[in-house]
Design a protein around this motif. Structure first.
Motif, PDB file in Angstrom:
ATOM      1  N   UNK A   1      12.095  33.435  36.136  1.00 24.32           N
ATOM      2  CA  UNK A   1      11.716  32.294  35.548  1.00 24.32           C
ATOM      3  C   UNK A   1      10.732  32.040  34.577  1.00 24.32           C
ATOM      4  N   UNK A   2      11.190  31.248  33.472  1.00 23.29           N
ATOM      5  CA  UNK A   2      10.338  31.064  32.518  1.00 23.29           C
ATOM      6  C   UNK A   2       9.066  30.101  32.881  1.00 23.29           C
ATOM      7  N   UNK A   3       8.061  30.465  33.391  1.00 28.08           N
ATOM      8  CA  UNK A   3       7.215  29.871  34.211  1.00 28.08           C
ATOM      9  C   UNK A   3       5.875  29.873  32.940  1.00 28.08           C
ATOM     10  N   UNK A   4       5.830  30.053  31.951  1.00 28.06           N
ATOM     11  CA  UNK A   4       4.636  29.795  30.964  1.00 28.06           C
ATOM     12  C   UNK A   4       5.310  29.496  29.666  1.00 28.06           C
ATOM     13  N   UNK A   5       4.730  28.401  29.231  1.00 29.04           N
ATOM     14  CA  UNK A   5       5.295  27.601  28.067  1.00 29.04           C
ATOM     15  C   UNK A   5       3.954  27.309  27.095  1.00 29.04           C
ATOM     16  N   UNK A   6       4.449  27.610  25.639  1.00 31.74           N
ATOM     17  CA  UNK A   6       3.394  27.092  24.772  1.00 31.74           C
ATOM     18  C   UNK A   6       3.592  25.601  24.402  1.00 31.74           C
ATOM     19  N   UNK A   7       2.799  25.002  23.570  1.00 29.35           N
ATOM     20  CA  UNK A   7       2.874  23.508  23.451  1.00 29.35           C
ATOM     21  C   UNK A   7       3.891  23.252  22.196  1.00 29.35           C
ATOM     22  N   UNK A   8       4.632  24.363  21.505  1.00 27.42           N
ATOM     23  CA  UNK A   8       5.559  24.278  20.693  1.00 27.42           C
ATOM     24  C   UNK A   8       5.199  23.929  19.106  1.00 27.42           C
TER      25      UNK A   8
END
Length: 118
Positions: free
Chosen positions: A104-111
């Protein structure tokens, strides 16, 4: 809590190159798999590349042969070298991570915005 911060986006002409960088910070940073997703206007977010801690990589067909993902585990960084860029690569690019063995992709940057002009 782990945070991801991207850099390196911008405006480039078709056929050009860009290199995106992503740095992870926080206490006890451990990210099993790191990847890059992107979302174009009016489109669904898509996974375009990922890399495991041991260096195994996989790419979406749309970027295979043009993009290269790499990472530095010691520095908790991941990179995306983008060559032969096309206008259809225009999108917001997100650095992402899986913090455990759960897929699961549970960590995301702001883009970061990438715009390719024709």
């Amino acid at each position: 809590q782990v945070q991801l911060v991207e850099s390196g986006g911008g405006l480039v002409e078709a056929g050009g190159s860009l290199r995106l960088s992503c740095a992870a910070s926080g206490s006890d940073v451990y990210i099993n798999i790191m990847g890059w997703h992107r979302q174009a206007p009016g489109e669904q977010r898509e996974l375009i590349a990922f890399i495991t801690r041991t260096g195994t990589t996989q790419y979406a067909d749309s970027v295979k042969g043009r993009f290269t993902i790499s990472r530095n585990n010691a520095e908790n960084t991941v990179f995306l070298q983008m060559n032969s860029l096309k206008p259809e690569d225009t999108a917001v690019y997100y650095c992402t991570g899986q913090s455990s063995l759960v897929p699961m992709w549970d960590i995301w940057g702001q883009g970061t915005q990438v715009t390719v002009s024709s």
